[in-house]
Design a protein around this motif. Structure first.
Motif, PDB file in Angstrom:
ATOM      1  N   HIS A   1      30.622 137.741  25.417  1.00  0.00           N
ATOM      2  CA  HIS A   1      29.604 138.189  24.463  1.00  0.00           C
ATOM      3  C   HIS A   1      29.008 139.537  24.862  1.00  0.00           C
ATOM      4  O   HIS A   1      28.626 140.327  24.002  1.00  0.00           O
ATOM      5  CB  HIS A   1      28.504 137.127  24.294  1.00  0.00           C
ATOM      6  CG  HIS A   1      27.602 136.972  25.465  1.00  0.00           C
ATOM      7  ND1 HIS A   1      27.921 136.175  26.550  1.00  0.00           N
ATOM      8  CD2 HIS A   1      26.397 137.529  25.745  1.00  0.00           C
ATOM      9  CE1 HIS A   1      26.937 136.248  27.433  1.00  0.00           C
ATOM     10  NE2 HIS A   1      26.011 137.053  26.974  1.00  0.00           N
ATOM     11  N   GLU A   2      28.979 139.839  26.147  1.00  0.00           N
ATOM     12  CA  GLU A   2      28.478 141.137  26.604  1.00  0.00           C
ATOM     13  C   GLU A   2      29.477 142.247  26.284  1.00  0.00           C
ATOM     14  O   GLU A   2      29.093 143.325  25.833  1.00  0.00           O
ATOM     15  CB  GLU A   2      28.204 141.102  28.106  1.00  0.00           C
ATOM     16  CG  GLU A   2      27.080 140.163  28.496  1.00  0.00           C
ATOM     17  CD  GLU A   2      26.972 139.944  29.980  1.00  0.00           C
ATOM     18  OE1 GLU A   2      25.829 139.911  30.459  1.00  0.00           O
ATOM     19  OE2 GLU A   2      28.012 139.796  30.663  1.00  0.00           O
TER      20      GLU A   2
ATOM     21  N   ASP B   1      31.689 142.131  23.886  1.00  0.00           N
ATOM     22  CA  ASP B   1      31.661 142.260  22.431  1.00  0.00           C
ATOM     23  C   ASP B   1      30.495 143.128  21.988  1.00  0.00           C
ATOM     24  O   ASP B   1      30.656 144.024  21.155  1.00  0.00           O
ATOM     25  CB  ASP B   1      31.585 140.865  21.791  1.00  0.00           C
ATOM     26  CG  ASP B   1      31.742 140.897  20.294  1.00  0.00           C
ATOM     27  OD1 ASP B   1      32.599 141.659  19.792  1.00  0.00           O
ATOM     28  OD2 ASP B   1      31.016 140.149  19.610  1.00  0.00           O
ATOM     29  N   TRP B   2      29.292 142.887  22.552  1.00  0.00           N
ATOM     30  CA  TRP B   2      28.118 143.669  22.188  1.00  0.00           C
ATOM     31  C   TRP B   2      28.334 145.148  22.513  1.00  0.00           C
ATOM     32  O   TRP B   2      28.027 146.027  21.692  1.00  0.00           O
ATOM     33  CB  TRP B   2      26.879 143.136  22.918  1.00  0.00           C
ATOM     34  CG  TRP B   2      25.639 143.855  22.502  1.00  0.00           C
ATOM     35  CD1 TRP B   2      24.839 143.567  21.444  1.00  0.00           C
ATOM     36  CD2 TRP B   2      25.081 145.021  23.124  1.00  0.00           C
ATOM     37  NE1 TRP B   2      23.805 144.474  21.377  1.00  0.00           N
ATOM     38  CE2 TRP B   2      23.929 145.378  22.395  1.00  0.00           C
ATOM     39  CE3 TRP B   2      25.438 145.784  24.223  1.00  0.00           C
ATOM     40  CZ2 TRP B   2      23.139 146.470  22.728  1.00  0.00           C
ATOM     41  CZ3 TRP B   2      24.645 146.874  24.554  1.00  0.00           C
ATOM     42  CH2 TRP B   2      23.508 147.203  23.811  1.00  0.00           C
TER      43      TRP B   2
ATOM     44  N   ASN C   1      36.297 134.047  24.566  1.00  0.00           N
ATOM     45  CA  ASN C   1      35.369 133.068  23.995  1.00  0.00           C
ATOM     46  C   ASN C   1      35.951 131.668  24.043  1.00  0.00           C
ATOM     47  O   ASN C   1      35.246 130.696  24.352  1.00  0.00           O
ATOM     48  CB  ASN C   1      34.999 133.431  22.562  1.00  0.00           C
ATOM     49  CG  ASN C   1      33.909 134.483  22.492  1.00  0.00           C
ATOM     50  OD1 ASN C   1      33.041 134.521  23.343  1.00  0.00           O
ATOM     51  ND2 ASN C   1      33.962 135.307  21.472  1.00  0.00           N
TER      52      ASN C   1
ATOM     53  N   GLY D   1      33.003 129.267  24.193  1.00  0.00           N
ATOM     54  CA  GLY D   1      32.000 129.785  23.267  1.00  0.00           C
ATOM     55  C   GLY D   1      32.307 129.533  21.813  1.00  0.00           C
ATOM     56  O   GLY D   1      31.444 129.156  21.050  1.00  0.00           O
TER      57      GLY D   1
END
Length: 61
Positions: free
Chosen positions: A13-14, A16-17, A55, A60
């Motif tokens: 998620h980091e 991706d951000w 993920n 996730g």
């Protein structure tokens, strides 16, 4: 570039951000690490596929 910052050490998620962030808003070392990551994985499409895989591995999505 700050050698302590590496996309490879981040959670999916980091990554991706950071990939979705406007590159001009990122600190220079983050922008350079992002460019390096995209080059190593073969571009943005492959980066998104890698995020999906991470993920799944991390449980996730």
């Amino acid at each position: 570039m700050d050698d302590s910052f590496c996309f490879d050490d981040l959670a999916a998620h980091e990554i991706d951000w950071l990939l979705r962030a406007d590159e001009s808003d990122l600190p220079e070392d983050y922008a350079l690490a992002r460019q390096d990551f995209l080059w190593r994985v073969g571009g943005e499409e492959n980066a998104q596929l890698a995020i999906q895989l991470l993920n799944q591995i991390e449980g996730g999505v």
